[in-house]
Design an enzyme around this catalytic site. Structure first.
Site, mmCIF file in Angstrom:
data_model
loop_
_atom_site.group_PDB
_atom_site.id
_atom_site.type_symbol
_atom_site.label_atom_id
_atom_site.label_comp_id
_atom_site.label_asym_id
_atom_site.label_seq_id
_atom_site.Cartn_x
_atom_site.Cartn_y
_atom_site.Cartn_z
ATOM 1 N N SER A 195 82.517 21.555 -25.714
ATOM 2 C CA SER A 195 83.090 22.832 -25.284
ATOM 3 C C SER A 195 84.473 23.048 -25.888
ATOM 4 C CB SER A 195 83.227 22.866 -23.755
ATOM 5 O OG SER A 195 81.992 23.048 -23.136
ATOM 6 N N ALA A 254 90.054 27.976 -27.506
ATOM 7 C CA ALA A 254 90.335 29.410 -27.469
ATOM 8 C C ALA A 254 91.438 29.732 -28.466
ATOM 9 C CB ALA A 254 90.747 29.830 -26.062
ATOM 10 N N GLN A 276 86.234 29.440 -30.963
ATOM 11 C CA GLN A 276 86.168 30.420 -29.883
ATOM 12 C C GLN A 276 87.269 31.461 -30.104
ATOM 13 O OE1 GLN A 276 87.459 29.603 -25.702
ATOM 14 N NE2 GLN A 276 85.277 29.855 -25.236
ATOM 15 N N TYR A 298 89.963 35.962 -18.846
ATOM 16 C CA TYR A 298 90.698 36.498 -19.975
ATOM 17 C C TYR A 298 90.227 37.919 -20.274
ATOM 18 C CZ TYR A 298 92.207 31.674 -20.079
ATOM 19 O OH TYR A 298 92.720 30.461 -19.715
#
Length: 355
Positions: free
Chosen positions: A22, A57, A99, A181
């Protein structure tokens, strides 16, 4: 061979297995540029048997960073710094994604180990934030509501970051629509009080996510997989629900997404989550809709047998894990051993393979 260690082909990309890393923020970038920490951190998972590693991110604009220490892809210097990291993962046999993200009202915050909490003041490197509505996340500064021109700029920023990600060599693109977000803020009625075409009905609240998905797909072309991460529930009354998530997932696939990465929560401080092993798997199963919508599961998935069971039950097509990879960067090799699978080990590690 187990399902977990069977390959998966999405568009033109074949992933050697279905146990993936992830995206996890490292809060270690300088002006959005990834550092040596990111190189070592991400490459080790490829040596450890991951099929796909998704980098953290990564902001599409400076004001989209969660913290001043987040990575970015809004300029070419950042693109060029990602390239050797991508190459290192490829050299170890894995695929790598990134991401793409905009933190919205949860931007400009302190990193987790900072002494301070809440929003970073401008005098110390912070900036003003944006959101669908001028509603603050608890303990953070109030954001400015985006106008239509600002929304269009967000879509264009995702498209530009996509081009840089492809130029850096990333194999997979993930759109961050989860964890409170910006894109998630538009999806949830708790944070979106707009009365224009981006607010109100589910179709309107999903509009920005779908416009971003279309823009990313347009730049990515036909061969590159595009994932969308969503929070399938806000874990709070009046928020985004699993039923709505299933509908949005179907729309996202129709607009160019290949897989829905199913997580949950993060939108409001008063969320109530009952955490236990595999607690988010039922959400992935619901979004998957009996196999019609490709999905991945995440959330306290910590060993090979558990991950294999999720796939065998048909709840997901792939497994993302986070903290377990931090605890054991060779989680993939360990899980394969637990399941009795024969997988490729780095030559340098072969002496540890059998005894």
């Amino acid at each position: 061979m187990s399902l977990l260690f069977s390959p998966l082909t999405i568009r033109s990309v074949t992933l050697r297995n279905r146990l993936w890393v992830s995206p996890m923020c490292m809060y270690s970038a300088i002006e959005g540029v990834p550092q040596e920490w990111h190189h070592t951190h991400l490459a080790q998972f490829a040596s450890g048997g991951a099929g796909l590693i998704v980098a953290e991110a990564t902001a599409v604009v400076p004001e989209g960073r969660i913290s001043p220490r987040d990575t970015g892809l809004w300029n070419d210097a950042q693109r060029d710094a990602w390239t050797p990291i991508v190459d290192a993962v490829h050299a170890r046999g894995a695929r790598i994604g990134v991401q793409l993200a905009h933190a919205g009202r949860k931007a400009s915050t302190w990193w987790p180990w900072a002494e301070e909490r809440g929003s970073v003041p401008a005098a110390r490197g912070g900036w003003g934030t944006v959101a669908p509505s001028a509603i603050a996340f608890e303990g953070f500064d109030a954001p400015e509501a985006l106008d239509e021109a600002g929304i269009a700029e967000v879509v264009e920023a995702f498209a530009s970051a996509t081009r840089r990600a492809l130029d850096a060599g990333f194999d997979v693109l993930e759109i961050h629509g989860a964890h409170g977000y910006l894109l998630h803020e538009f999806l949830s009625p708790l944070s979106n009080h707009r009365d224009d075409e981006y607010g109100g009905s589910l179709e309107n609240r999903a509009r920005l996510l779908l416009e971003v998905t279309e823009a990313v797909r347009r730049v990515a072309g036909d061969g590159v997989p595009v994932f969308v991460r969503i929070s399938a529930t806000d874990h709070a009354p009046g928020g985004f629900t699993p039923d709505e998530a299933a509908v949005v997932a179907e729309w996202a696939v129709a607009h160019g997404a290949d897989l829905i990465d199913v997580s949950s929560g993060g939108l409001v401080a008063h969320q109530h989550i009952e955490v236990h092993p595999g607690y988010q798997v039922p959400l992935a199963d619901a979004v998957r809709q009996g196999g019609r919508i490709p999905s991945s599961a995440v959330g306290l998935l910590t060993d090979g047998a558990q991950a294999e069971a999720v796939l065998a039950e048909g709840a997901a097509d792939a497994i993302f894990a986070g903290r377990e990879w931090l605890r054991d960067p060779h989680f993939g090799l360990r899980a394969a051993h637990e399941l009795g699978d024969e997988v490729a080990w780095p030559d340098q590690y072969l002496r540890a393979r059998w005894r």
